[in-house]
Write a protein that holds these residues in place. Structure first.
Motif, PDB file in Angstrom:
ATOM      1  N   ALA A  92       0.839  -1.082   0.175  1.00 14.95           N
ATOM      2  CA  ALA A  92       0.125   0.095  -0.053  1.00 14.95           C
ATOM      3  C   ALA A  92       0.935   1.203  -0.022  1.00 14.95           C
ATOM      4  CB  ALA A  92      -0.922   0.021   1.180  1.00 14.95           C
ATOM      5  N   VAL A  93       1.970   1.436   0.967  1.00 16.52           N
ATOM      6  CA  VAL A  93       2.847   2.390   0.912  1.00 16.52           C
ATOM      7  C   VAL A  93       3.542   2.653  -0.530  1.00 16.52           C
ATOM      8  CG1 VAL A  93       5.036   3.365   1.836  1.00 16.52           C
ATOM      9  CG2 VAL A  93       3.167   2.115   3.484  1.00 16.52           C
ATOM     10  N   GLU A  94       4.018   1.495  -1.193  1.00 18.41           N
ATOM     11  CA  GLU A  94       4.707   1.477  -2.539  1.00 18.41           C
ATOM     12  C   GLU A  94       3.839   1.981  -3.341  1.00 18.41           C
ATOM     13  OE1 GLU A  94       8.022   1.241  -3.075  1.00 18.41           O
ATOM     14  OE2 GLU A  94       8.283   0.950  -0.782  1.00 18.41           O
ATOM     15  N   GLU A  95       2.641   1.418  -3.298  1.00 16.85           N
ATOM     16  CA  GLU A  95       1.736   1.798  -4.320  1.00 16.85           C
ATOM     17  C   GLU A  95       1.174   3.494  -4.279  1.00 16.85           C
ATOM     18  OE1 GLU A  95      -1.855  -0.250  -3.857  1.00 16.85           O
ATOM     19  OE2 GLU A  95      -0.973  -2.359  -4.783  1.00 16.85           O
ATOM     20  N   LEU A 142       2.159   8.809  -6.507  1.00 12.52           N
ATOM     21  CA  LEU A 142       2.832  10.080  -6.512  1.00 12.52           C
ATOM     22  C   LEU A 142       4.060  10.299  -7.402  1.00 12.52           C
ATOM     23  CD1 LEU A 142       3.162  10.397  -2.607  1.00 12.52           C
ATOM     24  CD2 LEU A 142       1.524  11.673  -4.019  1.00 12.52           C
ATOM     25  N   ARG A 143       4.719   9.345  -7.560  1.00 13.04           N
ATOM     26  CA  ARG A 143       5.842   9.436  -8.548  1.00 13.04           C
ATOM     27  C   ARG A 143       5.333   9.855 -10.018  1.00 13.04           C
ATOM     28  NH1 ARG A 143       8.556   4.966  -5.654  1.00 13.04           N
ATOM     29  NH2 ARG A 143      10.081   5.822  -4.477  1.00 13.04           N
ATOM     30  N   MET A 144       4.087   8.744 -10.337  1.00 14.54           N
ATOM     31  CA  MET A 144       3.605   8.926 -11.703  1.00 14.54           C
ATOM     32  C   MET A 144       3.019  10.477 -11.842  1.00 14.54           C
ATOM     33  SD  MET A 144       1.895   5.223 -12.503  1.00 14.54           S
ATOM     34  CE  MET A 144       1.755   5.497 -13.903  1.00 14.54           C
ATOM     35  N   ASP A 145       2.425  10.852 -10.851  1.00 20.26           N
ATOM     36  CA  ASP A 145       1.839  12.321 -11.060  1.00 20.26           C
ATOM     37  C   ASP A 145       2.900  13.311 -11.285  1.00 20.26           C
ATOM     38  OD1 ASP A 145      -0.720  11.304 -10.829  1.00 20.26           O
ATOM     39  OD2 ASP A 145      -1.003  11.760  -8.561  1.00 20.26           O
ATOM     40  N   PHE A 146       3.898  13.078 -10.397  1.00 19.96           N
ATOM     41  CA  PHE A 146       5.208  14.195 -10.408  1.00 19.96           C
ATOM     42  C   PHE A 146       5.785  13.869 -11.917  1.00 19.96           C
ATOM     43  CE2 PHE A 146       9.823  14.566 -10.231  1.00 19.96           C
ATOM     44  CZ  PHE A 146       9.979  16.090  -9.924  1.00 19.96           C
ATOM     45  N   VAL A 147       6.073  13.057 -12.623  1.00 17.23           N
ATOM     46  CA  VAL A 147       6.621  12.794 -13.865  1.00 17.23           C
ATOM     47  C   VAL A 147       5.624  13.346 -14.867  1.00 17.23           C
ATOM     48  CG1 VAL A 147       7.512  11.212 -15.775  1.00 17.23           C
ATOM     49  CG2 VAL A 147       8.167  10.897 -13.342  1.00 17.23           C
TER      50      VAL A 147
END
Length: 567
Positions: free
Chosen positions: A282-285, A290-295
């Motif tokens: 859940a933490v990794e997801e 968040l990473r995908m939104d940032f990129v």
């Protein structure tokens, strides 16, 4: 903690008992059950069961007696205690030899000793031990829960399980990749990785249903370096394994089945590990989202300042000071593959998400193999990639990267077709958006010109980008529409593809025979289409100026239409 044959022999009421065979094994032979048994034995005796008998059915028949004892031995009984004095006065030497051959305990009991008294004492001891095991098991469960609540690392949980079981263990993901372990040497870990690579572990085949315990039925057993390993699945709510717990049994118990306490500990351990992995997932997801939104925001230039983007990047573990080149990927045939697959419960959305997850995993693997930093996202049906650009390389970095991805995807998902656009390196913070836009432009131009499944580098699209700029000027728009619109309208009404026919005719430099073969048309049908093109546009296909104008309009129209429909 278990009751042994020696513990039973130490009862005061068994002072008159005589151990006839295998006396040295009394301390190591566990007693899990006790029963009275006469002929026939069949399958009524369980493993590690203490059997009491009068041997009344044997009388003076040696072969019958021998068969009776052999059946008891074969059942895995802990020992055979024979009441002497009425039906058996002396145990034949042949029976003694059989017992010695199998290291099996035979004990002579006085006739006057009641079986019920022995059974009562044994059951009291067994019940006491079971109560102690339950209490100990409950304590293990509480300790493991405390570790979860304390946010302990998986390695600390593994160390606790090892202390309770007294066995080395590994915790792996569903593919056998080690997540944590306790008690395994570097040599054993190397041997383990070789077995995983060979497909020996994890064990996939179904287990035996001989044990009625649903938990034990999920266990698998295998061997590594001559030692027995028990494989315990770490299940999700869907009953699908998200990982495994592998426990190496000690040599002394390798031939024995798991005792009740070990089964309980393994059950509590698998539940605890499942909770830990679920929380970690859940933490990794969340981090991945968040990473995908940032990129995605970085690629589309949505940050108001470099400082704002850099702050987010540091929190997510990204380094924006490195040099990056952008790539854009488009999976071409997901819908077709989804419709071809066997009917199932998954929706297209769920199915496509899992496919993208597979592709992303291979992309990350390729970046790791090339020792390159990568930032990635998936938005609007397209893969967004920022790949670290080493100082000494130019185009080779991206080409090798895509080669590695396609080789691995060719084995994992051979039917998936992906088109790629390769951007160029742009300096500064604004370069992220600029590089991605270039990659996106290259992707769409490549799809229009080459079709699906090709790579296109932005630096190879100069002519097409010039046409794209022409298509955006007001004067050029009027020329294009006045020239091409009659063909577009006719194609929509008649489904004849006059624009495609002209492109093929021009590609083969006006050779009618080659064009007809390429389009799979009869020669007369092609000539009819060519006359229709001339009639609708008012242009001659043999006049060089008219031919140039029509080709320019067709190519510019196609690029402009692609940009409007796809971007």
């Amino acid at each position: 903690m278990q009751l042994t044959v020696q513990d039973v022999l130490d009862y005061e009421l068994l002072d008159g008992a005589i151990v006839c065979t295998a006396k040295d094994y009394a301390k190591s032979r566990p007693v899990h059950w006790v029963s009275v048994m006469e002929m026939p034995v069949e399958n009524f005796v369980r493993r590690n069961e203490l059997v009491l008998t009068t041997a009344m059915g044997c009388k003076n028949d040696l072969e019958t007696f021998r068969g009776f004892v052999k059946d008891i031995i074969d059942s895995g009984a802990a020992a055979l205690m024979i009441a002497m004095g009425r039906h058996v006065y002396e145990i034949p030497k042949e029976i003694m030899a059989l017992a010695k051959e199998h290291d099996f305990l035979i004990v002579e009991l006085p006739w006057e000793l009641r079986f019920s008294t022995i059974i009562e004492e044994v059951m009291i001891n067994l019940n006491d031990l079971h109560q102690q095991e339950r209490q100990r098991s409950e304590q293990v469960q509480q300790d493991l829960l405390k570790l979860i609540l304390a946010d302990a690392e998986l390695g600390k949980i593994a160390a606790y399980i090892r202390r309770e079981l007294g066995s080395a263990l590994l915790i792996t993901d569903s593919h056998g990749v080690i997540q944590a372990g306790a008690g395994f040497s570097h040599a054993k870990i190397g041997a383990w990785e070789e077995l995983v690579e060979a497909g020996t572990f994890p064990i996939r085949e179904a287990s035996s249903k001989s044990n009625r315990d649903p938990m034990v039925q999920k266990f698998r057993t295998g061997e590594m370096a001559g030692r027995k390993l028990v494989q315990v699945p770490v299940l999700r709510v869907s009953e699908e394994p998200q990982g495994y717990l592998f426990v190496e049994l000690p040599e002394a118990s390798a031939k024995e089945r798991l005792d009740v306490f070990m089964v309980h500990v393994l059950e509590h351990a698998s539940t605890t590990i499942s909770l830990w992995l679920s929380r970690q997932n859940a933490v990794e997801e969340t981090k991945a989202a968040l990473r995908m939104d940032f990129v995605r925001e970085l690629a589309h230039g949505e940050f108001s300042s470099k400082e704002q983007a850099a702050s987010r990047a540091r929190a997510l573990g990204y380094d924006l000071d490195l040099a990056y080149v952008s790539l854009a990927g488009y999976p071409e045939n997901f819908r077709e593959l989804f419709e071809k697959r066997a009917p199932g419960d998954n929706s297209y959305t769920d199915w496509s998400k899992s496919m993208i997850a597979y592709i992303e995993e291979e992309i990350y693997y390729a970046a790791h193999a090339m020792k390159r930093t990568i930032m990635m996202s998936f938005a609007n049906g397209r893969l967004i990639i920022f790949l670290e650009k080493p100082p000494e390389s130019e185009q080779e970095n991206q080409i090798n990267f895509l080669d590695l991805i396609e080789r691995r995807l060719g084995n994992l998902l051979p039917e998936v077709v992906i088109s790629w656009g390769i951007g160029d390196f742009s300096e500064g913070f604004e370069g992220f958006n600029e590089s991605f836009q270039h990659a996106l432009t290259a992707l769409e131009i490549g799809r229009m010109k080459k079709g699906a499944g090709h790579r296109t580098d932005y630096r190879d699209t100069s002519a097409d980008r010039l046409l794209l700029q022409l298509a955006k000027t007001e004067g050029m728009k009027d020329v294009i529409l006045s020239t091409i619109q009659p063909l577009v309208d006719y194609d929509r009404q008649r489904q004849m593809d006059l624009i495609g026919t002209f492109s093929a005719y021009n590609h083969y430099q006006g050779n009618v025979s080659q064009t007809a073969r390429a389009l799979n048309l009869h020669r007369q049908s092609l000539l009819y289409r060519l006359r229709k093109i001339e009639a609708l546009t008012g242009l001659s296909l043999v006049d060089p100026d008219d031919l140039f104008l029509l080709e320019l309009c067709v190519r510019t129209y196609r690029i402009h239409a692609t940009e409007e429909n796809e971007l």
